[in-house]
Design a protein around this motif. Structure first.
Motif, PDB file in Angstrom:
ATOM      1  N   UNK A 270       0.827  -1.211   0.000  1.00  0.00           N
ATOM      2  CA  UNK A 270       0.000   0.000   0.000  1.00  0.00           C
ATOM      3  C   UNK A 270       0.858   1.257   0.000  1.00  0.00           C
ATOM      4  N   UNK A 271       1.948   1.200   0.749  1.00  0.00           N
ATOM      5  CA  UNK A 271       2.847   2.347   0.829  1.00  0.00           C
ATOM      6  C   UNK A 271       3.456   2.650  -0.543  1.00  0.00           C
ATOM      7  N   UNK A 272       3.914   1.597  -1.233  1.00  0.00           N
ATOM      8  CA  UNK A 272       4.504   1.773  -2.558  1.00  0.00           C
ATOM      9  C   UNK A 272       3.479   2.306  -3.561  1.00  0.00           C
ATOM     10  N   UNK A 273       2.261   1.832  -3.449  1.00  0.00           N
ATOM     11  CA  UNK A 273       1.216   2.297  -4.362  1.00  0.00           C
ATOM     12  C   UNK A 273       0.929   3.778  -4.141  1.00  0.00           C
ATOM     13  N   UNK A 274       0.875   4.211  -2.894  1.00  0.00           N
ATOM     14  CA  UNK A 274       0.610   5.616  -2.583  1.00  0.00           C
ATOM     15  C   UNK A 274       1.754   6.508  -3.065  1.00  0.00           C
ATOM     16  N   UNK A 275       2.990   6.084  -2.861  1.00  0.00           N
ATOM     17  CA  UNK A 275       4.144   6.877  -3.295  1.00  0.00           C
ATOM     18  C   UNK A 275       4.221   6.946  -4.822  1.00  0.00           C
ATOM     19  N   UNK A 277       1.551   6.779  -6.834  1.00  0.00           N
ATOM     20  CA  UNK A 277       0.476   7.696  -7.222  1.00  0.00           C
ATOM     21  C   UNK A 277       0.890   9.142  -6.999  1.00  0.00           C
ATOM     22  N   UNK A 278       1.574   9.397  -5.894  1.00  0.00           N
ATOM     23  CA  UNK A 278       2.016  10.757  -5.590  1.00  0.00           C
ATOM     24  C   UNK A 278       2.998  11.237  -6.646  1.00  0.00           C
ATOM     25  N   UNK A 279       3.854  10.343  -7.119  1.00  0.00           N
ATOM     26  CA  UNK A 279       4.836  10.690  -8.162  1.00  0.00           C
ATOM     27  C   UNK A 279       4.137  11.131  -9.437  1.00  0.00           C
ATOM     28  N   UNK A 280       2.981  10.535  -9.705  1.00  0.00           N
ATOM     29  CA  UNK A 280       2.196  10.910 -10.885  1.00  0.00           C
ATOM     30  C   UNK A 280       1.493  12.253 -10.696  1.00  0.00           C
ATOM     31  N   UNK A 281       1.130  12.562  -9.451  1.00  0.00           N
ATOM     32  CA  UNK A 281       0.311  13.737  -9.171  1.00  0.00           C
ATOM     33  C   UNK A 281       1.117  15.021  -8.964  1.00  0.00           C
ATOM     34  N   UNK A 291       7.970   5.681   9.898  1.00  0.00           N
ATOM     35  CA  UNK A 291       8.810   4.512   9.580  1.00  0.00           C
ATOM     36  C   UNK A 291       9.851   4.887   8.529  1.00  0.00           C
ATOM     37  N   UNK A 292      10.943   4.147   8.424  1.00  0.00           N
ATOM     38  CA  UNK A 292      11.950   4.409   7.384  1.00  0.00           C
ATOM     39  C   UNK A 292      11.335   4.332   5.994  1.00  0.00           C
ATOM     40  N   UNK A 293      11.752   5.245   5.116  1.00  0.00           N
ATOM     41  CA  UNK A 293      11.163   5.290   3.773  1.00  0.00           C
ATOM     42  C   UNK A 293      12.203   5.317   2.653  1.00  0.00           C
ATOM     43  N   UNK A 294      13.481   5.262   3.005  1.00  0.00           N
ATOM     44  CA  UNK A 294      14.507   5.411   1.982  1.00  0.00           C
ATOM     45  C   UNK A 294      14.311   4.424   0.831  1.00  0.00           C
ATOM     46  N   UNK A 295      14.088   3.164   1.166  1.00  0.00           N
ATOM     47  CA  UNK A 295      13.893   2.144   0.130  1.00  0.00           C
ATOM     48  C   UNK A 295      12.665   2.399  -0.714  1.00  0.00           C
ATOM     49  N   UNK A 296      11.475   2.541  -0.122  1.00  0.00           N
ATOM     50  CA  UNK A 296      10.269   2.816  -0.905  1.00  0.00           C
ATOM     51  C   UNK A 296      10.363   4.087  -1.737  1.00  0.00           C
ATOM     52  N   UNK A 297      10.986   5.140  -1.221  1.00  0.00           N
ATOM     53  CA  UNK A 297      11.115   6.375  -1.993  1.00  0.00           C
ATOM     54  C   UNK A 297      11.982   6.133  -3.226  1.00  0.00           C
ATOM     55  N   UNK A 299      12.496   3.243  -4.698  1.00  0.00           N
ATOM     56  CA  UNK A 299      11.816   2.289  -5.579  1.00  0.00           C
ATOM     57  C   UNK A 299      10.704   2.942  -6.399  1.00  0.00           C
ATOM     58  N   UNK A 300      10.154   4.057  -5.914  1.00  0.00           N
ATOM     59  CA  UNK A 300       9.051   4.713  -6.625  1.00  0.00           C
ATOM     60  C   UNK A 300       9.508   5.965  -7.381  1.00  0.00           C
ATOM     61  N   UNK A 301      10.819   6.147  -7.515  1.00  0.00           N
ATOM     62  CA  UNK A 301      11.333   7.208  -8.378  1.00  0.00           C
ATOM     63  C   UNK A 301      11.515   8.564  -7.747  1.00  0.00           C
ATOM     64  N   UNK A 302      11.411   8.648  -6.425  1.00  0.00           N
ATOM     65  CA  UNK A 302      11.597   9.935  -5.758  1.00  0.00           C
ATOM     66  C   UNK A 302      13.068  10.179  -5.441  1.00  0.00           C
TER      67      UNK A 302
END
Length: 323
Positions: A270-275, A277-281, A291-297, A299-302
């Motif tokens: 869910x976290x990856x999906x939200x990040x 979507x945010x990248x698109x918006x 929580x730590x977010x370095x990996x998910x950020x 992975x989602x192009x941020x």
């Protein structure tokens, strides 16, 4: 008022500020984005060529519009002799953020400069407040502006979460996300809060005259946000019941306060999906998580521009400024 205060062309601005040590990182990041650079280490003031309303920041305590500079207070006093205020009262104050002077030295500086200004002094409620700052042998003098801090009333919302963003933090996040309130072409910049909760970020942005839209997947949160918006005179249309993953359009910036793992686990999927979507918006975002977010950020192009932490007791928030 027909007063004579010299205009020496492009202005330099001095901002004084104060913050609690638990919010020092937030304060430095906000000032950096608003003013173009951080203060010197250990300093409680910063110089900038940007004119910012001091009421925007929860940390700025005053703004001085510099009129004169000099190598001595005598030089400042000589220049101040050209100020004529036949229709306004004034006072002169020494800004304690600069070089440390004893109390009597400060008063002597104020009297020396104030005595050269043509006009009526009023130490209680002057029409104009002038300020003096000295720093390592250099002196600056100008008009001082103080924040009204009407936003402090936002602490008393009818609806709120115990873990919700405070008005102070929410206001700083808005300034970090969108330091310039106009997009290219001078059209109003658009801000998005896709997990708006009780509307804390919405209220701070709206109080600064910004264009913002919010949504939340939780109907109780949306209902509470509308109650809070109405309480402060804002329309409920600024918030909608919607999943951020279904949003369309594009915004200049976004503030995403991710759901907390207080009572349940927030799945990585869910976290990856939200990040994503945010990248698109939005191309720029301030993202808040417990929580730590370095990996998910990653992975989602941020791209992480800056990372800080804000604590309230044992409750710690990580804040990432990303593009």
């Amino acid at each position: 008022m027909n007063n004579l205060i010299p205009d020496n062309g492009p202005k330099t601005y001095i901002y004084t500020f104060a913050c609690h040590e638990s919010e020092q990182g937030l304060c430095m990041l906000e000032l950096s984005e608003l003013l173009g650079h951080e203060p010197e280490a250990g300093s409680s003031w910063v110089q900038s060529d940007r004119m910012i309303n001091p009421d925007r920041s929860p940390f700025i305590s005053a703004r001085m519009d510099v009129i004169y500079t000099g190598k001595s207070v005598q030089e400042i006093a000589e220049q101040a002799s050209s100020i004529q205020l036949p229709h306004a009262t004034f006072k002169v104050v020494y800004m304690k953020a600069g070089d440390k002077l004893e109390y009597e030295e400060q008063r002597a500086v104020e009297r020396m400069v104030g005595g050269r200004i043509t006009g009526k002094a009023d130490m209680k409620s002057p029409d104009i407040t002038f300020a003096i700052l000295s720093h390592k042998g250099s002196w600056m003098f100008g008009i001082c502006h103080y924040p009204e801090r009407a936003w402090l009333s936002h602490k008393q919302k009818p609806q709120n979460y115990s873990t919700g963003l405070s008005s102070r933090v929410a206001r700083a996040l808005v300034n970090i996300a969108m330091p310039a309130t106009e997009a290219q072409g001078k059209s109003p910049a658009r801000l998005l809060d896709p997990c708006c909760g009780m509307g804390n970020v919405l209220i701070e942005a709206l109080s600064m005259g910004m264009s913002i839209e919010g949504c939340d997947i939780n109907p109780l949160a949306v209902r509470g946000a509308r109650v809070n918006l109405k309480h402060y005179g804002y329309a409920g249309k600024h918030v909608s019941l919607q999943d951020m993953n279904d949003l369309e359009g594009h915004f200049d910036a976004a503030i995403l306060d991710l759901p907390y793992n207080v009572c349940s686990v927030f799945p990585l999927e869910d976290k990856l999906r939200m990040l994503t979507s945010l990248r698109r918006l939005a191309d720029r975002a301030v993202i808040v998580s417990t929580e730590p977010l370095e990996g998910p950020l990653n992975d989602t192009g941020w791209q992480v521009l800056k990372h800080i932490q804000v604590s309230k007791g044992t409750f710690v928030r990580d804040i990432w400024l990303c593009s």
